[in-house]
Design an enzyme around this catalytic site. Structure first.
Site, short mmCIF file in Angstrom:
data_model
loop_
_atom_site.label_atom_id
_atom_site.label_comp_id
_atom_site.label_asym_id
_atom_site.label_seq_id
_atom_site.Cartn_x
_atom_site.Cartn_y
_atom_site.Cartn_z
N TYR A 156 0.84 -1.22 0.00
CA TYR A 156 0.00 0.00 0.00
C TYR A 156 0.87 1.26 0.00
O TYR A 156 0.61 2.19 -0.77
CB TYR A 156 -0.91 -0.04 1.23
CG TYR A 156 -1.92 1.06 1.32
CD1 TYR A 156 -3.06 1.07 0.51
CD2 TYR A 156 -1.77 2.10 2.24
CE1 TYR A 156 -4.00 2.07 0.61
CE2 TYR A 156 -2.72 3.11 2.34
CZ TYR A 156 -3.83 3.09 1.53
OH TYR A 156 -4.77 4.09 1.63
N LYS A 160 1.03 4.12 -2.92
CA LYS A 160 0.68 5.52 -2.69
C LYS A 160 1.87 6.45 -2.93
O LYS A 160 1.71 7.59 -3.39
CB LYS A 160 0.11 5.70 -1.28
CG LYS A 160 -1.22 4.97 -1.07
CD LYS A 160 -2.32 5.47 -2.02
CE LYS A 160 -3.68 4.89 -1.70
NZ LYS A 160 -4.74 5.42 -2.58
N1 LIG Z 1 -9.83 5.33 4.92
C1 LIG Z 1 -8.63 5.81 5.17
O1 LIG Z 1 -8.22 5.94 6.33
C2 LIG Z 1 -7.72 6.22 4.05
C3 LIG Z 1 -6.50 6.80 4.38
C4 LIG Z 1 -5.65 7.22 3.38
C5 LIG Z 1 -6.02 7.05 2.05
N2 LIG Z 1 -7.22 6.47 1.75
C6 LIG Z 1 -7.53 6.30 0.34
O2 LIG Z 1 -8.77 6.87 0.04
C7 LIG Z 1 -9.38 6.18 -1.05
C8 LIG Z 1 -10.78 5.74 -0.67
O3 LIG Z 1 -10.70 4.90 0.46
P1 LIG Z 1 -11.95 4.55 1.40
O4 LIG Z 1 -11.46 4.58 2.79
O5 LIG Z 1 -13.11 5.35 1.01
O6 LIG Z 1 -12.14 3.01 0.99
P2 LIG Z 1 -13.46 2.14 0.78
O7 LIG Z 1 -13.00 0.74 0.78
O8 LIG Z 1 -14.53 2.57 1.72
O9 LIG Z 1 -13.91 2.59 -0.71
C9 LIG Z 1 -13.12 2.30 -1.84
C10 LIG Z 1 -14.02 2.24 -3.06
O10 LIG Z 1 -13.21 1.84 -4.18
C11 LIG Z 1 -13.91 0.81 -4.88
N3 LIG Z 1 -12.98 -0.05 -5.62
C12 LIG Z 1 -12.17 -1.01 -5.11
N4 LIG Z 1 -11.53 -1.63 -6.11
C13 LIG Z 1 -11.94 -1.08 -7.27
C14 LIG Z 1 -11.62 -1.31 -8.64
N5 LIG Z 1 -10.76 -2.27 -9.02
N6 LIG Z 1 -12.23 -0.52 -9.57
C15 LIG Z 1 -13.12 0.42 -9.22
N7 LIG Z 1 -13.46 0.68 -7.93
C16 LIG Z 1 -12.87 -0.07 -6.96
C17 LIG Z 1 -14.65 0.04 -3.79
O11 LIG Z 1 -15.70 -0.75 -4.34
C18 LIG Z 1 -15.14 1.19 -2.91
O12 LIG Z 1 -16.37 1.71 -3.33
C19 LIG Z 1 -8.44 5.00 -1.37
O13 LIG Z 1 -7.59 5.35 -2.45
C20 LIG Z 1 -7.64 4.85 -0.09
O14 LIG Z 1 -6.40 4.26 -0.32
C21 LIG Z 1 -8.08 6.05 2.72
#
Ligand SMILES: NC(=O)c1ccc[n+]([C@@H]2O[C@H](COP(=O)([O-])OP(=O)(O)OC[C@H]3O[C@@H](n4cnc5c(N)ncnc54)[C@H](O)[C@@H]3O)[C@@H](O)[C@H]2O)c1
Length: 248
Positions: A156, A160
């Site tokens: 991961y 990123k």
């Molecule tokens: N939640 C956190 O603490 C956090 C922290 C840093 C970064 N992020 C980043 O934020 C973004 C969103 O994360 P989140 O927490 O909302 O996650 P989440 O798992 O709630 O949502 C992710 C979404 O991406 C979709 N997805 C997964 N694989 C896919 C694919 N192959 N094609 C199309 N869609 C796909 C999922 O179905 C889901 O709707 C991500 O890039 C994650 O890495 C999240």
């Protein structure tokens, strides 16, 4: 009247979590918002209804970010329907955590394919249209672990860090064409992704975050809105940490 009136935005992974909140935020400022997800079920209908309630148009597209041809079809669908695409938010992402000694090849490959190659695919697919329009905003969702590393997340954090590399490189490639490329690096946000944390991991995190709390998805969406708006007209190639002071 909103600051994004008449703009067209596309958000990947918009059916839930941070992507959903970004889609709603851009819509609330007047943008028409298309969003993708790997599966479109009940959640996508709800997001569409919430977007329409803001008086703008929306389209949900089932699309896997891992595939360049699906990315190109998605962009083509949006352009056919709305004639232009002004804002691309690369948000879709996953975690498959493990210490490197235990990490399988599949855990490495799947995270790189979605988080890193997925971002490349959509940037590449949107670039022809945006270059032709001579304007556009790309906002990539990175993570603070791409800046600072995190034990158990070699896949991961590498993905990123790669997204940050894509952001800076494309900012340079596109700057003269009036296309700005920036990244938001969230800290820890309350979504399904972080609900997997154990109580011990959660407590360790709270102790490390100066603001002593996890963020809401809306706190990320607010920064994406800023970068996608004319208010950020002289900003490109930047990574904005939204992390309660975790990385300084
Ligand atoms: N939640 C956190 O603490 C956090 C922290 C840093 C970064 N992020 C980043 O934020 C973004 C969103 O994360 P989140 O927490 O909302 O996650 P989440 O798992 O709630 O949502 C992710 C979404 O991406 C979709 N997805 C997964 N694989 C896919 C694919 N192959 N094609 C199309 N869609 C796909 C999922 O179905 C889901 O709707 C991500 O890039 C994650 O890495 C999240």
């Amino acid at each position: 009247m909103g600051i994004l009136d008449t703009k067209v935005a596309l958000v990947t992974g918009g059916a839930r979590g941070i992507g959903r909140e970004i889609a709603l935020k851009l819509a609330s400022e007047g943008a028409h918002v298309a969003f993708t997800d790997i599966r479109l079920e009940g959640a996508a209908d709800e997001v569409m209804n919430l977007i329409r309630a803001k008086g703008v148009r929306t389209t949900a597209i089932q699309s896997d970010v891992r595939s360049l041809s699906e990315a190109q079809n998605t962009i083509d669908t949006v352009v056919k329907e709305y004639q232009h695409i002004d804002i691309l938010v690369n948000n879709a992402g996953i975690t498959r955590d493990n210490l490197i000694m235990r990490m399988s090849e599949d855990e490495w490959d799947s995270v790189i394919a979605i988080n890193l190659k997925g971002t490349f695919n959509f940037c590449k697919a949107a670039s022809r249209q945006m270059l032709g329009q001579r304007q556009g905003k790309i906002v990539n969702i990175a993570s603070i672990v791409g800046v600072m590393g995190n034990a158990g997340q070699v896949n991961y954090s590498a993905s990123k860090a790669g997204v940050i590399g894509i952001t800076k490189t494309l900012a340079k490639e596109f700057a003269s064409r009036n296309i700005q490329v920036n990244a938001v690096a969230p800290g820890f946000i309350d979504t399904e992704m972080t609900q997997k944390l154990t109580p011990q991991q959660r407590e360790a995190l709270m102790n490390a975050i100066p603001m002593k709390r996890i963020a809401t998805p809306e706190e990320i969406a607010n920064v994406v809105l800023f970068l996608a708006s004319p208010a950020a007209s002289y900003i490109t190639g930047q990574v904005i940490n939204v992390d309660g002071g975790l990385v300084m």
